[in-house]
Scaffold this motif. Structure first.
Motif, PDB file in Angstrom:
ATOM      1  N   ALA A 134       0.837  -1.206   0.000  1.00 52.45           N
ATOM      2  CA  ALA A 134       0.000   0.000   0.000  1.00 52.45           C
ATOM      3  C   ALA A 134       0.871   1.256   0.000  1.00 52.45           C
ATOM      4  O   ALA A 134       0.667   2.170  -0.802  1.00 52.45           O
ATOM      5  CB  ALA A 134      -0.930  -0.018   1.216  1.00 52.45           C
ATOM      6  N   LEU A 135       1.873   1.289   0.886  1.00 54.85           N
ATOM      7  CA  LEU A 135       2.660   2.524   1.008  1.00 54.85           C
ATOM      8  C   LEU A 135       3.651   2.697  -0.142  1.00 54.85           C
ATOM      9  O   LEU A 135       3.992   3.825  -0.512  1.00 54.85           O
ATOM     10  CB  LEU A 135       3.360   2.572   2.363  1.00 54.85           C
ATOM     11  CG  LEU A 135       2.400   2.635   3.575  1.00 54.85           C
ATOM     12  CD1 LEU A 135       3.158   2.926   4.859  1.00 54.85           C
ATOM     13  CD2 LEU A 135       1.278   3.665   3.384  1.00 54.85           C
ATOM     14  N   SER A 136       4.097   1.592  -0.743  1.00 55.03           N
ATOM     15  CA  SER A 136       4.905   1.710  -1.964  1.00 55.03           C
ATOM     16  C   SER A 136       4.049   2.335  -3.064  1.00 55.03           C
ATOM     17  O   SER A 136       4.525   3.161  -3.853  1.00 55.03           O
ATOM     18  CB  SER A 136       5.421   0.329  -2.392  1.00 55.03           C
ATOM     19  OG  SER A 136       6.062   0.395  -3.634  1.00 55.03           O
ATOM     20  N   GLY A 137       2.767   1.964  -3.082  1.00 47.41           N
ATOM     21  CA  GLY A 137       1.841   2.567  -4.052  1.00 47.41           C
ATOM     22  C   GLY A 137       1.676   4.058  -3.811  1.00 47.41           C
ATOM     23  O   GLY A 137       1.677   4.861  -4.752  1.00 47.41           O
ATOM     24  N   VAL A 138       1.571   4.441  -2.536  1.00 46.56           N
ATOM     25  CA  VAL A 138       1.437   5.864  -2.198  1.00 46.56           C
ATOM     26  C   VAL A 138       2.680   6.607  -2.685  1.00 46.56           C
ATOM     27  O   VAL A 138       2.596   7.679  -3.301  1.00 46.56           O
ATOM     28  CB  VAL A 138       1.257   6.045  -0.668  1.00 46.56           C
ATOM     29  CG1 VAL A 138       1.306   7.521  -0.283  1.00 46.56           C
ATOM     30  CG2 VAL A 138      -0.052   5.410  -0.199  1.00 46.56           C
ATOM     31  N   LYS A 139       3.847   5.999  -2.453  1.00 40.40           N
ATOM     32  CA  LYS A 139       5.100   6.672  -2.827  1.00 40.40           C
ATOM     33  C   LYS A 139       5.282   6.699  -4.355  1.00 40.40           C
ATOM     34  O   LYS A 139       5.730   7.712  -4.906  1.00 40.40           O
ATOM     35  CB  LYS A 139       6.283   5.978  -2.158  1.00 40.40           C
ATOM     36  CG  LYS A 139       7.540   6.793  -2.248  1.00 40.40           C
ATOM     37  CD  LYS A 139       8.589   6.349  -1.256  1.00 40.40           C
ATOM     38  CE  LYS A 139       9.897   7.073  -1.550  1.00 40.40           C
ATOM     39  NZ  LYS A 139      11.045   6.174  -1.597  1.00 40.40           N
TER      40      LYS A 139
END
Ligand code: AHZ
Length: 309
Positions: free
Chosen positions: A293-298
């Motif tokens: 999820a947070l790799s996607g945000v980044k």
């Protein structure tokens, strides 16, 4: 003259005459009274169904042939990326290319064949943004079924008018442009129906389609039958020397590394999710999804930097 052509001539005018649709919408409560009496579906001609689908699909192919961003792979990372981009920039055209018929990648189960999905904090922020309920267990949270995460995320992504998911479509190659220093910049993707991609060895003349885009975000997962596609192609086109190769499982190291290393690997190509583990030789994390999820945000932030410049 074929036997069919004579009746067809007169018939043709009738068949092509516009069918006037009556507004037959009813509430479910009104329907409940009708099963035994006047229940019937609104009339339809078979060609209307075909046209309703093909007209839209070909319009989409035309619209998204020039996209702003192409996301390759609709797993947990790719969908998270799409969600952030769709929310931030309704003005950008975003195409998602997914090789499988069913989008979602490995995120329909929490790991092995178990239902619950674990996310380590601070990825609970992403769930809160999506409005997905979870149990708080202190350092991590648990969604009762991974399918609740994936279906909620997917339904939000698909509702953005500026995002089109082309599923059952594989990225077969990357479009490149030469850079002054002798390397290349990625300028789009080469696509084909996945079933066609799978038959290049036994059928001829099945040339692909293309999408031009200044930014491609690859989230095709770790190496496997389809995985790590774009970074493997970067090696074969000599844009990176070799892959680091995904290392063994270490949840603590793996999740931090994937988020921190989410970046533009070569000009025009941002890599996120488990595909990155193959580039850098990062550990895998097994069934904890916060880093996806947070790799996607980044990845979305990295992409938007290009458009905000
Ligand atoms: O079908 C693939 C999947 O849906 C798709 N894909 C792969 N190659 C493609 C190509 N063209 C189009 N050439 C392609 N689509 O990419 C998607 C990848 O989803 P995923 O769930 O495999 O990857 P992810 O990085 O989003 O999530 C990884 C989840 C994992 S793996 C793992 C471990 O092994 O330890 N741990 C986690 C959390």
């Amino acid at each position: 003259t074929s036997v069919d052509s004579v009746p067809l001539k007169g018939d043709f005018a009738v068949k092509t005459a516009p069918i006037v649709q009556k507004n037959t919408s009813k509430t479910l409560a009104e329907l409940a009274d009708s099963w035994e009496h006047d229940f019937t579906f609104a009339p339809i001609r078979e060609s209307q169904v075909s046209r309703a689908m093909t007209r839209r699909y070909f319009q989409d192919l035309d619209t998204y042939a020039e996209s702003d961003i192409v996301i390759v792979g609709a797993g947990s990372c790719g969908l998270s990326t799409a969600y952030m981009l769709g929310k931030a920039r309704p003005d950008l055209k975003i195409a998602i290319i997914e090789a499988s018929v069913s989008p979602g990648g490995g995120a329909w189960l929490g790991g092995q064949l178990f239902s619950a999905m674990v996310m380590r904090k601070p990825a609970d922020a992403f769930l809160a943004d999506l409005g997905i309920p979870y149990d708080d267990e202190g350092d991590f949270v648990v969604v009762k079924h991974a399918a609740l995460f994936t279906s909620t995320l997917l339904s939000k992504v698909l509702q953005f008018p500026n995002i089109k998911l082309f599923n059952a479509t594989a990225v077969e190659d990357l479009i490149t442009r030469p850079m002054p220093n002798g390397s290349v910049r990625i300028a789009g993707v080469v696509t084909n129906w996945t079933l066609v991609s799978m038959h290049h060895d036994d059928q001829s003349c099945m040339d692909p389609n293309t999408i031009n885009a200044p930014i491609v975000i690859s989230t095709t997962g770790h190496d496997g039958p389809f995985g790590a596609f774009c970074v493997k192609r970067l090696v074969s086109m000599q844009q990176i020397q070799k892959l680091g190769g995904m290392r063994g499982l270490d949840m603590n190291r793996a999740e931090d590394a994937i988020v921190k290393r989410t970046r533009e690997v070569v000009p025009g190509l941002i890599v996120g999710g488990m595909e990155l583990s193959e580039v850098d030789g990062a550990n895998r994390m097994g069934p904890t999804f916060g880093a996806m999820a947070l790799s996607g945000v980044k990845a979305a932030e990295e992409a938007l930097r290009v458009f905000d410049e």
